[in-house]
Write a protein that holds these residues in place. Structure first.
Motif, short mmCIF file in Angstrom:
data_model
loop_
_atom_site.label_atom_id
_atom_site.label_comp_id
_atom_site.label_asym_id
_atom_site.label_seq_id
_atom_site.Cartn_x
_atom_site.Cartn_y
_atom_site.Cartn_z
N TYR A 1 -4.80 -46.13 -21.06
CA TYR A 1 -5.37 -44.86 -20.59
C TYR A 1 -6.16 -45.12 -19.32
CZ TYR A 1 -9.87 -46.59 -22.14
OH TYR A 1 -11.00 -47.36 -22.29
N CYS A 2 -6.54 -44.05 -18.64
CA CYS A 2 -7.39 -44.12 -17.46
C CYS A 2 -8.42 -43.02 -17.57
CB CYS A 2 -6.57 -43.97 -16.18
SG CYS A 2 -7.59 -43.85 -14.69
N GLN A 3 -9.69 -43.39 -17.67
CA GLN A 3 -10.73 -42.38 -17.85
C GLN A 3 -10.86 -41.46 -16.63
OE1 GLN A 3 -11.10 -45.55 -17.48
NE2 GLN A 3 -12.89 -46.12 -16.27
N ILE A 4 -10.67 -42.02 -15.43
CA ILE A 4 -10.74 -41.20 -14.22
C ILE A 4 -9.63 -40.15 -14.24
CG2 ILE A 4 -10.68 -41.23 -11.70
CD1 ILE A 4 -13.13 -42.56 -12.89
N ASN A 5 -8.46 -40.55 -14.66
CA ASN A 5 -7.34 -39.63 -14.70
C ASN A 5 -7.57 -38.50 -15.70
OD1 ASN A 5 -4.79 -39.47 -13.26
ND2 ASN A 5 -3.82 -39.57 -15.27
N ILE A 6 -8.13 -38.82 -16.85
CA ILE A 6 -8.40 -37.79 -17.86
C ILE A 6 -9.46 -36.82 -17.35
CG2 ILE A 6 -9.32 -37.41 -20.17
CD1 ILE A 6 -8.07 -40.08 -20.99
N LEU A 7 -10.52 -37.34 -16.76
CA LEU A 7 -11.60 -36.49 -16.27
C LEU A 7 -11.13 -35.53 -15.20
CD1 LEU A 7 -14.38 -39.21 -16.06
CD2 LEU A 7 -14.53 -37.13 -17.46
N LEU A 8 -10.37 -36.03 -14.23
CA LEU A 8 -10.00 -35.19 -13.11
C LEU A 8 -8.85 -34.24 -13.45
CD1 LEU A 8 -10.40 -37.71 -10.16
CD2 LEU A 8 -11.93 -35.87 -10.90
N ASN A 9 -7.98 -34.60 -14.39
CA ASN A 9 -7.00 -33.63 -14.85
C ASN A 9 -7.68 -32.51 -15.62
OD1 ASN A 9 -3.90 -34.19 -14.46
ND2 ASN A 9 -4.88 -36.20 -14.61
N TYR A 10 -8.71 -32.82 -16.39
CA TYR A 10 -9.48 -31.75 -17.04
C TYR A 10 -10.11 -30.85 -15.99
CZ TYR A 10 -13.24 -29.31 -19.37
OH TYR A 10 -14.08 -28.33 -19.82
N ALA A 11 -10.69 -31.47 -14.95
CA ALA A 11 -11.34 -30.67 -13.90
C ALA A 11 -10.35 -29.77 -13.19
CB ALA A 11 -12.04 -31.60 -12.90
N PHE A 12 -9.12 -30.24 -12.99
CA PHE A 12 -8.12 -29.41 -12.32
C PHE A 12 -7.81 -28.17 -13.15
CE2 PHE A 12 -3.98 -27.95 -11.00
CZ PHE A 12 -4.01 -28.09 -9.62
N TYR A 13 -7.77 -28.31 -14.46
CA TYR A 13 -7.45 -27.18 -15.32
C TYR A 13 -8.64 -26.24 -15.51
CZ TYR A 13 -2.85 -28.85 -16.88
OH TYR A 13 -1.53 -29.22 -16.93
N PHE A 14 -9.85 -26.79 -15.69
CA PHE A 14 -10.97 -25.97 -16.16
C PHE A 14 -12.13 -25.88 -15.18
CE2 PHE A 14 -8.85 -27.76 -19.94
CZ PHE A 14 -8.49 -26.58 -20.58
N GLN A 15 -12.18 -26.70 -14.15
CA GLN A 15 -13.23 -26.61 -13.13
C GLN A 15 -12.58 -26.63 -11.74
OE1 GLN A 15 -15.65 -30.08 -14.44
NE2 GLN A 15 -17.27 -28.59 -14.82
N HIS A 16 -11.54 -25.88 -11.64
CA HIS A 16 -10.66 -25.97 -10.48
C HIS A 16 -11.39 -25.69 -9.17
CE1 HIS A 16 -7.39 -24.78 -7.74
NE2 HIS A 16 -6.68 -25.64 -8.43
N ASP A 17 -12.23 -24.67 -9.15
CA ASP A 17 -12.89 -24.24 -7.91
C ASP A 17 -14.12 -25.09 -7.57
OD1 ASP A 17 -11.01 -22.25 -7.71
OD2 ASP A 17 -12.25 -20.74 -8.71
N LEU A 18 -14.48 -26.02 -8.41
CA LEU A 18 -15.64 -26.86 -8.14
C LEU A 18 -15.26 -28.15 -7.41
CD1 LEU A 18 -17.55 -26.48 -11.54
CD2 LEU A 18 -17.79 -25.14 -9.43
N TYR A 19 -13.99 -28.33 -7.13
CA TYR A 19 -13.50 -29.51 -6.42
C TYR A 19 -12.52 -29.06 -5.32
CZ TYR A 19 -15.26 -32.35 -10.33
OH TYR A 19 -16.06 -32.95 -11.27
N VAL A 20 -12.32 -29.93 -4.36
CA VAL A 20 -11.30 -29.71 -3.33
C VAL A 20 -10.19 -30.72 -3.58
CG1 VAL A 20 -10.79 -29.73 -0.86
CG2 VAL A 20 -13.02 -28.92 -1.67
N TRP A 21 -8.94 -30.23 -3.67
CA TRP A 21 -7.83 -31.04 -4.13
C TRP A 21 -6.90 -31.40 -2.98
CZ3 TRP A 21 -8.77 -32.42 -9.01
CH2 TRP A 21 -9.58 -31.59 -9.76
N HIS A 22 -6.52 -32.69 -2.91
CA HIS A 22 -5.56 -33.19 -1.94
C HIS A 22 -4.54 -34.03 -2.71
CE1 HIS A 22 -8.01 -32.04 1.58
NE2 HIS A 22 -9.03 -32.31 0.79
N LEU A 23 -3.38 -33.45 -2.99
CA LEU A 23 -2.39 -34.10 -3.83
C LEU A 23 -1.10 -34.28 -3.04
CD1 LEU A 23 -2.92 -31.97 -7.07
CD2 LEU A 23 -4.16 -34.01 -6.32
N GLN A 24 -0.63 -35.51 -2.99
CA GLN A 24 0.64 -35.77 -2.30
C GLN A 24 1.78 -35.13 -3.08
OE1 GLN A 24 1.81 -39.84 -2.03
NE2 GLN A 24 3.46 -39.46 -0.60
N SER A 25 2.64 -34.41 -2.39
CA SER A 25 3.73 -33.70 -3.06
C SER A 25 4.88 -34.65 -3.37
CB SER A 25 4.23 -32.56 -2.16
OG SER A 25 4.76 -33.07 -0.96
N THR A 26 5.71 -34.24 -4.30
CA THR A 26 6.91 -34.98 -4.64
C THR A 26 8.13 -34.26 -4.07
OG1 THR A 26 7.45 -33.82 -6.70
CG2 THR A 26 5.78 -35.54 -6.82
#
Length: 339
Positions: free
Chosen positions: A135-160
C-alpha cells in the motif's frame, strides 16, 4: 341610596392642549469633527492551496489499470487504495515531493476507512497491508482528497492515451515542474550531474551565477529541458500534454517555474561553492538498494539502465553537454563574489 353630596370646591382647571409658551428650542449639537477614512482591516493571510501532482490512471474491465506511457498494468497501489476507500484509484500520487497535505485530510481519511471496512482503524490497517502489492499512504490520502475534498487542492495529473473529459481538457492535466525526485536507481555520477544541472539552470534563469563572466558562454543551455524538473523520477521521459498546445510544452513549464522563483529574489548560500566542487565519489550509490519490497522491480530497471550507461559511457548528450558547460559557471569562484 342616599343622595350624592353637592361638590362645593371648584373643579380643577383643565390643562390646555398646547402650552401657553412654546417649548424651548433644542440646543444645536456640535458637529463631530470629520474622522479620517477607516483603513481596511488587514485580512489574515490565506492558507496556501496545496498543489498535487500525479499520474491519471484508468481502470480497465479486466481489473488492470492503464498508466501513462506504460499502458495496462496491475498497478502498484491501485488495489490497496480501492480496498481502503471502496473507490477506484483516480491517480498515482507517489511521484512528486515534497507533498503538502491538509491536516484534516488525515483525520477524515481514517474515519472513511473505518466506515468502509466496518471495523477499527487498527484492524482496517491490517486488511490494507495484506494486499500483495502493498500500500501507499500518500496515495490513499490524496485519492480520498480528490473524491471528498476536491476544491481544497489544485490537481495536476498527467493524462493517459485513453483519458477523457476534464483529464485532457486542461482542468486537471496542466503539467508543472517537480522540485524533488526519488534517488532510487541513480548512480553517483547521475546524482552529481543532476545537482550541477539544478544549479546551472537556476543561475542562468535568475542571472546570478557565481562566475558571472561565464554566463554568456553557456546562456544557450538555458532553453534546454531540465531533466529533474520535467521528467518522472529517473524513468527517462518528459511530461508533455499535446492537447494543450504551447501550455503543455516542457519549455513553458520550465519558464513558469523559474519566473516564480525569480519573484523571491533568492541568494546562493556561501557553502554552495564547496558543494559544487565535490566529485561524484562523494555521493552514495543508489542504483542498488537493500529494499526487498515490490519496489525492487523499479530498482532493477533503473539499475540496468545505469549499468548500461556505465559500461558504454553513454550518458545522454543532454547530461554531458550541460554538465561540462556548467562547470565554468562556478569554476574559480574565488575571483568572484556571491550575489
Amino acid at each position: 341610596p342616599p343622595p350624592r353630596p353637592h361638590r362645593t370646591s371648584p373643579r380643577p382647571p383643565t390643562p390646555p392642549l398646547w402650552p401657553s409658551k412654546p417649548y424651548p428650542k433644542p440646543r444645536p449639537r456640535p458637529r463631530p469633527s470629520p474622522s479620517p477614512s477607516p483603513q481596511p482591516r488587514s485580512s489574515p493571510r490565506a492558507a496556501p492551496v496545496p498543489r498535487i501532482i500525479g499520474k491519471h490512471t484508468v481502470y480497465l474491465p479486466d481489473g488492470r489499470v492503464w498508466w501513462p506511457r506504460d499502458g495496462p498494468q496491475n498497478g502498484r497501489w491501485a488495489e490497496a487504495t480501492r480496498t481502503a476507500l471502496g473507490l477506484n484509484q483516480v491517480a498515482d500520487f507517489m511521484y512528486n515531493f515534497p507533498v503538502l497535505i491538509r491536516r484534516d485530510t488525515f483525520r477524515l481519511t481514517r474515519e472513511h476507512i473505518v466506515r468502509t471496512l466496518n471495523t477499527t482503524f487498527e484492524e482496517a490497517f491490517k486488511i490494507i497491508a495484506m494486499e500483495k502489492r502493498s500500500y501507499c499512504q500518500i496515495n490513499i490520502l490524496l485519492n480520498y482528497a480528490f473524491y471528498f475534498q476536491h476544491d481544497l487542492y489544485v490537481w495536476h495529473l498527467q493524462s493517459t492515451l485513453i483519458s477523457e473529459g476534464d483529464f485532457v481538457s486542461g482542468r486537471y492535466n496542466v503539467p508543472v515542474a517537480r522540485v524533488a525526485a526519488h534517488a532510487r536507481g541513480w548512480s553517483p555520477e547521475i546524482l552529481h550531474s543532476f545537482l550541477i544541472q539544478g544549479y546551472c539552470f537556476a543561475c542562468l534563469a535568475l542571472r546570478n551565477c557565481m562566475n558571472r563572466s561565464a554566463m554568456a558562454d553557456v546562456q544557450r543551455y538555458a532553453s534546454w529541458h531540465h531533466n529533474v524538473l520535467l521528467s518522472w523520477d529517473q524513468l527517462g521521459y518528459i511530461w508533455k500534454e499535446k492537447a494543450l498546445g504551447p501550455d503543455g510544452e516542457p519549455s513553458a513549464v520550465q519558464s513558469a517555474h523559474y519566473a516564480a522563483i525569480q519573484v523571491l529574489q533568492p541568494r546562493w548560500p556561501p557553502s554552495l561553492a564547496r558543494v559544487l566542487s565535490r566529485s561524484a565519489s562523494y555521493y552514495a550509490d543508489c542504483s542498488r538498494t537493500d529494499d526487498v519490497s515490490f519496489c525492487r522491480d523499479g530498482q532493477e530497471i533503473s539499475h540496468r539502465r545505469t549499468e548500461q550507461r556505465r559500461g558504454r559511457q553513454n550518458f545522454p548528450k543532454h547530461h554531458l553537454a550541460v554538465v561540462a558547460a556548467c562547470r565554468s559557471t562556478y569554476y574559480n569562484t574565488s575571483q568572484t563574489s556571491l550575489p
